[in-house]
Design a protein around this motif. Sequence first.
Motif, short mmCIF file in Angstrom:
data_model
loop_
_atom_site.label_atom_id
_atom_site.label_comp_id
_atom_site.label_asym_id
_atom_site.label_seq_id
_atom_site.Cartn_x
_atom_site.Cartn_y
_atom_site.Cartn_z
N UNK A 204 4.91 3.18 13.98
CA UNK A 204 4.57 1.80 13.64
C UNK A 204 3.26 1.74 12.85
N UNK A 205 2.29 2.54 13.26
CA UNK A 205 1.01 2.57 12.56
C UNK A 205 1.18 3.05 11.12
N UNK A 206 1.89 4.13 10.91
CA UNK A 206 2.04 4.67 9.56
C UNK A 206 2.80 3.71 8.65
N UNK A 207 3.79 3.04 9.20
CA UNK A 207 4.53 2.05 8.40
C UNK A 207 3.61 0.90 8.01
N UNK A 208 2.79 0.44 8.95
CA UNK A 208 1.86 -0.65 8.67
C UNK A 208 0.81 -0.21 7.66
N UNK A 209 0.32 0.99 7.81
CA UNK A 209 -0.69 1.56 6.91
C UNK A 209 -0.16 1.61 5.47
N UNK A 210 1.07 2.09 5.32
CA UNK A 210 1.67 2.18 3.98
C UNK A 210 1.83 0.80 3.36
N UNK A 211 2.27 -0.16 4.15
CA UNK A 211 2.43 -1.52 3.63
C UNK A 211 1.10 -2.11 3.21
N UNK A 212 0.08 -1.91 4.02
CA UNK A 212 -1.24 -2.44 3.72
C UNK A 212 -1.76 -1.90 2.39
N UNK A 213 -1.72 -0.60 2.23
CA UNK A 213 -2.33 -0.03 1.03
C UNK A 213 -1.45 -0.16 -0.21
N UNK A 214 -0.16 -0.39 -0.03
CA UNK A 214 0.66 -0.79 -1.17
C UNK A 214 0.18 -2.13 -1.70
N UNK A 215 -0.13 -3.04 -0.79
CA UNK A 215 -0.64 -4.35 -1.19
C UNK A 215 -2.05 -4.24 -1.77
N UNK A 216 -2.87 -3.37 -1.21
CA UNK A 216 -4.22 -3.16 -1.75
C UNK A 216 -4.14 -2.68 -3.20
N UNK A 217 -3.24 -1.76 -3.47
CA UNK A 217 -3.07 -1.27 -4.85
C UNK A 217 -2.61 -2.39 -5.78
N UNK A 218 -1.73 -3.24 -5.28
CA UNK A 218 -1.28 -4.39 -6.07
C UNK A 218 -2.45 -5.31 -6.39
N UNK A 219 -3.30 -5.56 -5.42
CA UNK A 219 -4.46 -6.42 -5.63
C UNK A 219 -5.44 -5.80 -6.63
N UNK A 220 -5.67 -4.50 -6.52
CA UNK A 220 -6.55 -3.82 -7.47
C UNK A 220 -6.04 -4.02 -8.90
N UNK A 221 -4.75 -3.90 -9.08
CA UNK A 221 -4.19 -4.02 -10.42
C UNK A 221 -4.21 -5.48 -10.89
#
Length: 352
Positions: A204-221
């Motif tokens: 559950x943690x790794x799935x949440x972590x991946x979702x979070x930083x996918x969104x972070x990368x989207x925000x950066x762009x």
Amino acid sequence: MNTQSEQRAPESADAYSTEGSYVHEGEEYTRDTAYIEDRITRDGRDGWPVEAGRYRLVAARACPWANRSIIVRRLLGLEDAISLGLPGPTHDARSWTFDLDPGGKDPVLGIERLQQAFFARFPDYPRGITVPAIVDVPSGGVVTNDFAQITLDFSTEWVDHHRPGAPALYPEDLREEIDTVNRRVYTEVNNGVYRCGFAGSQQAYEAAYDRLFTAVDWLEERLRTQRYFVGDTITEADVRLFTTLVRFDAVYHGHFKCNRSKLSELPVLSAYARDLFQTPGFGDTVDFVQIKRHYYIVHKDLNPTQIVPVGPDTAFWRTEHGRERLGGSPFGAGTAPGPVRPGEEVAPGHGA
């Protein structure tokens, strides 16, 4: 129209707590999102008409959801219309408490615990006692704790009480886009950090972590070529993103294991967040001491020693950001809010 006596609290089997249980072994974290949905409106259709001086916003500085309402109230200049009660940063399973006030009581409501305002209206209220909450001062009962709607109504229903020059935080021509990005930011970022922190299994943690930083990368762009999240001025979307970003390095990176990178290591997002922090109405509402005390003391399942970190160095928030080169104007055709009202200042040494 419903009367106060006819309205019922949402049903739930949850205990009387502020955020419910935290880590459940083997499970993904799921936030309880059922709130008291009553609204304070110009037409008073839910039984709560807009009325200056009638309502009190109870909003702990430590809480990101409550911090939103403090920011919007200040940006729009609603201080004279809606008073502000500030619980301390820690609480027990029962409720947020007014331990920062003389005698441990809110000076307007005369209560020691926010729970008392919920019980004044719903004696058997079955859900978490959450902030922000708006309390009807004459009756002492809670009106709503629907944090997402509270700030939108500040923009749309309280317009007659906005200060001259108040910014348009939820302009009609941008609402569809604001609503769209807000949904993604809520699920993937605002609540995403909690899904990481309170995950009950490695999977559950790794799935949440991946979702979070996918969104972070989207925000950066997305924010690489535009100063603000939607349009050329500050909107509700910026407020909602900011309150998570400003807590990221102090809490979420370590305490919630959101540690792929610190905010300060993300060139675009860190500059964007500093730009907002240095804008009147944002950084002057942020209390880093209370933020850290809340998370590291209250979340004993994650931090059983309750030791509060000394760092990070908050001087980072005052460093140059360079975002002006992207154009845009923070308040558009409006103006910045004036000085923070006496009695509502962040304590010396608690900011940046």
